[in-house]
Design a protein around this motif. Structure first.
Motif, PDB file in Angstrom:
ATOM      1  N   LEU A 126       0.958  -1.219  -0.176  1.00 23.51           N
ATOM      2  CA  LEU A 126       0.011  -0.079   0.076  1.00 23.51           C
ATOM      3  C   LEU A 126       0.805   1.311  -0.032  1.00 23.51           C
ATOM      4  O   LEU A 126       0.498   2.147  -0.444  1.00 23.51           O
ATOM      5  CB  LEU A 126      -1.023  -0.064   1.156  1.00 23.51           C
ATOM      6  N   GLU A 127       2.049   1.153   0.566  1.00 23.77           N
ATOM      7  CA  GLU A 127       2.876   2.324   0.636  1.00 23.77           C
ATOM      8  C   GLU A 127       3.604   2.586  -0.558  1.00 23.77           C
ATOM      9  O   GLU A 127       3.753   3.632  -1.208  1.00 23.77           O
ATOM     10  CB  GLU A 127       4.094   1.891   1.484  1.00 23.77           C
ATOM     11  N   VAL A 128       3.893   1.675  -1.511  1.00 25.85           N
ATOM     12  CA  VAL A 128       4.323   1.542  -2.789  1.00 25.85           C
ATOM     13  C   VAL A 128       3.274   1.930  -4.051  1.00 25.85           C
ATOM     14  O   VAL A 128       3.469   2.255  -4.975  1.00 25.85           O
ATOM     15  CB  VAL A 128       4.997   0.307  -3.381  1.00 25.85           C
ATOM     16  N   ARG A 129       1.945   1.505  -3.674  1.00 26.73           N
ATOM     17  CA  ARG A 129       0.991   1.424  -4.433  1.00 26.73           C
ATOM     18  C   ARG A 129       0.855   2.864  -5.449  1.00 26.73           C
ATOM     19  O   ARG A 129       0.638   2.657  -6.644  1.00 26.73           O
ATOM     20  CB  ARG A 129      -0.487   1.151  -3.925  1.00 26.73           C
ATOM     21  N   ALA A 149       9.790  -5.681 -14.598  1.00 26.22           N
ATOM     22  CA  ALA A 149      11.073  -5.321 -13.820  1.00 26.22           C
ATOM     23  C   ALA A 149      11.029  -4.027 -13.286  1.00 26.22           C
ATOM     24  O   ALA A 149      11.583  -3.587 -12.549  1.00 26.22           O
ATOM     25  CB  ALA A 149      12.291  -5.839 -14.742  1.00 26.22           C
ATOM     26  N   LYS A 150      10.558  -2.877 -14.243  1.00 24.72           N
ATOM     27  CA  LYS A 150      10.537  -1.568 -13.887  1.00 24.72           C
ATOM     28  C   LYS A 150       9.492  -1.054 -12.945  1.00 24.72           C
ATOM     29  O   LYS A 150       9.234   0.015 -12.362  1.00 24.72           O
ATOM     30  CB  LYS A 150      10.670  -0.839 -15.329  1.00 24.72           C
ATOM     31  N   ASP A 151       8.486  -2.092 -12.981  1.00 20.41           N
ATOM     32  CA  ASP A 151       7.348  -1.652 -11.835  1.00 20.41           C
ATOM     33  C   ASP A 151       7.899  -1.471 -10.453  1.00 20.41           C
ATOM     34  O   ASP A 151       8.624  -2.360  -9.928  1.00 20.41           O
ATOM     35  CB  ASP A 151       6.268  -2.903 -12.058  1.00 20.41           C
ATOM     36  N   PRO A 152       7.578  -0.615  -9.828  1.00 18.83           N
ATOM     37  CA  PRO A 152       7.730  -0.138  -8.488  1.00 18.83           C
ATOM     38  C   PRO A 152       7.399  -1.192  -7.435  1.00 18.83           C
ATOM     39  O   PRO A 152       8.189  -1.497  -6.545  1.00 18.83           O
ATOM     40  CB  PRO A 152       6.893   1.124  -7.961  1.00 18.83           C
ATOM     41  N   TYR A 153       6.328  -2.055  -7.762  1.00 20.14           N
ATOM     42  CA  TYR A 153       5.972  -3.178  -6.890  1.00 20.14           C
ATOM     43  C   TYR A 153       7.029  -4.326  -7.018  1.00 20.14           C
ATOM     44  O   TYR A 153       7.172  -5.141  -6.153  1.00 20.14           O
ATOM     45  CB  TYR A 153       4.818  -3.805  -7.408  1.00 20.14           C
ATOM     46  N   THR A 154       8.013  -4.497  -8.082  1.00 17.12           N
ATOM     47  CA  THR A 154       8.920  -5.375  -8.158  1.00 17.12           C
ATOM     48  C   THR A 154      10.043  -5.332  -7.459  1.00 17.12           C
ATOM     49  O   THR A 154      10.383  -6.304  -6.402  1.00 17.12           O
ATOM     50  CB  THR A 154       9.455  -5.378  -9.667  1.00 17.12           C
ATOM     51  N   PRO A 155      10.793  -4.030  -7.195  1.00 18.13           N
ATOM     52  CA  PRO A 155      11.913  -3.947  -6.144  1.00 18.13           C
ATOM     53  C   PRO A 155      11.216  -4.265  -4.722  1.00 18.13           C
ATOM     54  O   PRO A 155      12.063  -4.683  -3.685  1.00 18.13           O
ATOM     55  CB  PRO A 155      12.625  -2.917  -6.619  1.00 18.13           C
ATOM     56  N   ALA A 156       9.832  -3.920  -4.525  1.00 17.11           N
ATOM     57  CA  ALA A 156       9.587  -3.732  -3.154  1.00 17.11           C
ATOM     58  C   ALA A 156       9.123  -5.302  -2.581  1.00 17.11           C
ATOM     59  O   ALA A 156       8.822  -5.625  -1.727  1.00 17.11           O
ATOM     60  CB  ALA A 156       8.024  -2.896  -3.085  1.00 17.11           C
ATOM     61  N   ASP A 157       9.078  -6.138  -3.789  1.00 13.41           N
ATOM     62  CA  ASP A 157       9.070  -7.638  -3.528  1.00 13.41           C
ATOM     63  C   ASP A 157       7.630  -7.813  -2.894  1.00 13.41           C
ATOM     64  O   ASP A 157       7.616  -8.384  -1.626  1.00 13.41           O
ATOM     65  CB  ASP A 157      10.183  -8.238  -2.712  1.00 13.41           C
ATOM     66  N   VAL A 158       6.453  -7.358  -3.196  1.00 18.34           N
ATOM     67  CA  VAL A 158       5.252  -7.621  -2.768  1.00 18.34           C
ATOM     68  C   VAL A 158       4.297  -8.307  -3.268  1.00 18.34           C
ATOM     69  O   VAL A 158       3.230  -8.553  -3.067  1.00 18.34           O
ATOM     70  CB  VAL A 158       4.657  -6.040  -2.507  1.00 18.34           C
TER      71      VAL A 158
END
Length: 92
Positions: A19-22, A67-76
């Motif tokens: 939710l923080e990264v959404r 890979a460029k989606d912010p959810y990816t490095p957040a590992d959610v």
């Protein structure tokens, strides 16, 4: 061009982080929509995941987008399904 369906499964133990990264994730999706790469997207109402439909050159381009989606490095999330999709009845 090829269409791909991606089903994401959210890690429920990481809901607060997701939710923080959404907001950044949704901004990224909006940019893909403007570029003609994202056909449709939305979360499941029970909060367990989401479904996205992409219009891309090939799977390599799709994986680069993911890979460029912010959810990816957040590992959610994890990818539950990634499949090329043949549209029978297109979106209007």
């Amino acid at each position: 061009m090829a269409q791909f369906v991606v089903q994401l499964r959210f890690d429920v133990s990481e809901t607060d982080r997701r939710l923080e990264v959404r907001p950044a994730h949704r901004e990224y999706l909006a940019s893909l929509r403007e570029a003609g790469k994202l056909v449709a997207a939305g979360p499941f109402t029970d909060g367990t995941g989401a479904l996205l439909v992409y219009d891309v050159a090939d799977e390599a381009e799709l994986r680069d987008i993911l890979a460029k989606d912010p959810y990816t490095p957040a590992d959610v999330y994890e990818i539950a399904t990634l499949a090329e999709w043949q549209t029978l009845f297109p979106f209007s």
